[in-house]
Design a protein around this motif. Structure first.
Motif, PDB file in Angstrom:
ATOM      1  N   ARG A 155       0.859  -1.178   0.000  1.00 23.40           N
ATOM      2  CA  ARG A 155       0.000   0.000   0.000  1.00 23.40           C
ATOM      3  C   ARG A 155       0.895   1.228   0.000  1.00 23.40           C
ATOM      4  NH1 ARG A 155      -5.361  -1.225   1.954  1.00 23.40           N
ATOM      5  NH2 ARG A 155      -5.606   0.873   2.819  1.00 23.40           N
ATOM      6  N   GLY A 156       0.341   2.345  -0.427  1.00 24.55           N
ATOM      7  CA  GLY A 156       1.106   3.583  -0.461  1.00 24.55           C
ATOM      8  C   GLY A 156       0.494   4.647   0.414  1.00 24.55           C
ATOM      9  N   SER A 157       1.328   5.584   0.841  1.00 22.77           N
ATOM     10  CA  SER A 157       0.869   6.759   1.567  1.00 22.77           C
ATOM     11  C   SER A 157       1.435   7.978   0.863  1.00 22.77           C
ATOM     12  CB  SER A 157       1.339   6.726   3.029  1.00 22.77           C
ATOM     13  OG  SER A 157       1.015   7.937   3.690  1.00 22.77           O
ATOM     14  N   GLY A 158       0.545   8.864   0.433  1.00 26.17           N
ATOM     15  CA  GLY A 158       0.979  10.043  -0.300  1.00 26.17           C
ATOM     16  C   GLY A 158       0.106  11.234   0.003  1.00 26.17           C
ATOM     17  N   ARG A 159       0.320  12.305  -0.736  1.00 23.02           N
ATOM     18  CA  ARG A 159      -0.447  13.529  -0.473  1.00 23.02           C
ATOM     19  C   ARG A 159      -1.923  13.358  -0.781  1.00 23.02           C
ATOM     20  NH1 ARG A 159       0.627  18.451  -3.292  1.00 23.02           N
ATOM     21  NH2 ARG A 159       1.119  17.157  -5.122  1.00 23.02           N
ATOM     22  N   ARG A 160      -2.228  12.533  -1.804  1.00 26.47           N
ATOM     23  CA  ARG A 160      -3.612  12.428  -2.261  1.00 26.47           C
ATOM     24  C   ARG A 160      -4.054  10.972  -2.232  1.00 26.47           C
ATOM     25  NH1 ARG A 160      -5.503  11.398  -7.299  1.00 26.47           N
ATOM     26  NH2 ARG A 160      -3.376  11.553  -8.161  1.00 26.47           N
ATOM     27  N   ALA A 161      -5.222  10.709  -1.653  1.00 24.71           N
ATOM     28  CA  ALA A 161      -5.750   9.344  -1.583  1.00 24.71           C
ATOM     29  C   ALA A 161      -6.332   8.925  -2.925  1.00 24.71           C
ATOM     30  CB  ALA A 161      -6.831   9.264  -0.509  1.00 24.71           C
TER      31      ALA A 161
END
Length: 324
Positions: free
Chosen positions: A168-174
């Motif tokens: 999974r990723g975590s970034g500025r935008r879901a």
């Protein structure tokens, strides 16, 4: 572009291979300089190639950069050269995005496997000539959370997915339809995401928003069995909080290619904490990497000279190249 542009090349002890810069020398005056001579080299210069990617010399020499139009960094992260006067100027900044993506992904996989198969303990027992049967962990089916969804984070996600991990990723935008991560959650949801991760991989750029983001609260949000891998920047982590989390058992281990003081001081407690693996900021440094960095600049120079669009243009407000 001017008829005879001047290109300043800032280097440290290692000077770039001049033969690789021959296509630039055919059409420009090249001034090689170390940090002490940077101000002089910048006088009348149109382009600065920052080959010394850890330099802090540019702000001090900026007064001489009146003709400068383009700065190219021989690195993916531009935080060492980003300062208010450059950020507010019209000077274009580009980076070397793409050179280190796959090598760093391979490093991350190696560290995850090292944790799962407990390779450090195997080496210790071998040195003792001890034959001791042990069981190891599988990584297939385990969950990896990659914090930072730029090109390096994406290369990591693809490689970990290929070996059967849930990524999974975590970034500025879901988003829930990302081609590499599948699901990307927004930064504000990071504590909840951390609670389900077996491995947390930090690949975020260093900006004012991300500096010190991994603190006591985020380490406490992780599972006690989780391992922490940082290949981004040391200043993304509050190191004292990390030391405490490791000592107290709030997390099970860490692999650190970057730390907030480099080189890591010999007396630093991180050296002696069990289940910590430290490497000297070399996760992407494959054989030939320095020449590859020069090649990226040469290609971009040819684009600049012909009036073409530069590649890897940094959004100076964000501090990195925005994803397309």
């Amino acid at each position: 572009m001017t008829a005879n542009p001047v290109v300043a090349v800032l280097h440290a002890e290692t000077v770039p291979d001049t033969t690789l810069l021959a296509p630039v020398a055919e059409h420009a005056e090249i001034r090689y300089t170390d940090s002490d001579g940077l101000a002089t080299a910048l006088e009348g210069a149109d382009v600065l190639f920052v080959y010394d990617f850890l330099t802090d010399a540019l702000p001090h020499a900026w007064h001489a950069a009146e003709s400068l139009r383009w700065v190219h960094a021989a690195a993916a992260g531009v935080d060492p050269i980003m300062f208010p006067a450059l950020r507010d100027s019209d000077v274009i900044v580009t980076n070397s995005r793409g050179v280190f993506d796959q090598p760093i992904a391979e490093y991350v996989l190696a560290q995850i496997l090292s944790f799962a198969k407990d390779l450090p303990e195997s080496l210790r027992l071998q040195r003792e000539h001890t034959w001791r049967h042990r069981e190891s962990e599988r990584i297939a089916g385990r969950t990896a959370l990659v914090v930072g969804t730029g090109p390096i984070g994406r290369a990591i996600a693809r490689l970990l997915t290929a070996v059967g991990m849930k990524v999974r990723g975590s970034g500025r935008r879901a988003r829930d339809d990302d081609p590499d991560f599948g699901i990307v959650t927004a930064t504000e949801d990071l504590p909840e995401e951390l609670s389900g991760a077996d491995f947390v991989v930090v690949a975020a750029p260093l900006t004012e928003q991300t500096r010190g983001m991994f603190d006591t609260a985020l380490f406490r949000a992780m599972k006690p069995s989780a391992r922490f891998v940082n290949i981004g920047r040391g200043d993304l982590v509050r190191t004292d909080n990390l030391v405490e989390a490791l000592r107290s058992g709030e997390i099970a281990g860490a692999a650190l290619d970057v730390v907030d003081t480099e080189p890591l001081p010999q007396e630093h407690p991180l050296w002696d904490i069990p289940n910590v693996m430290i490497t000297p900021h070399n996760s992407g440094d494959f054989r030939g990497w320095r020449d590859a960095l020069v090649d990226v600049f040469v290609d971009n120079f040819q684009r600049w000279r012909s009036g073409g669009e530069l590649e890897n243009v940094v959004d100076k407000r964000l501090g990195y190249v925005p994803s397309t």
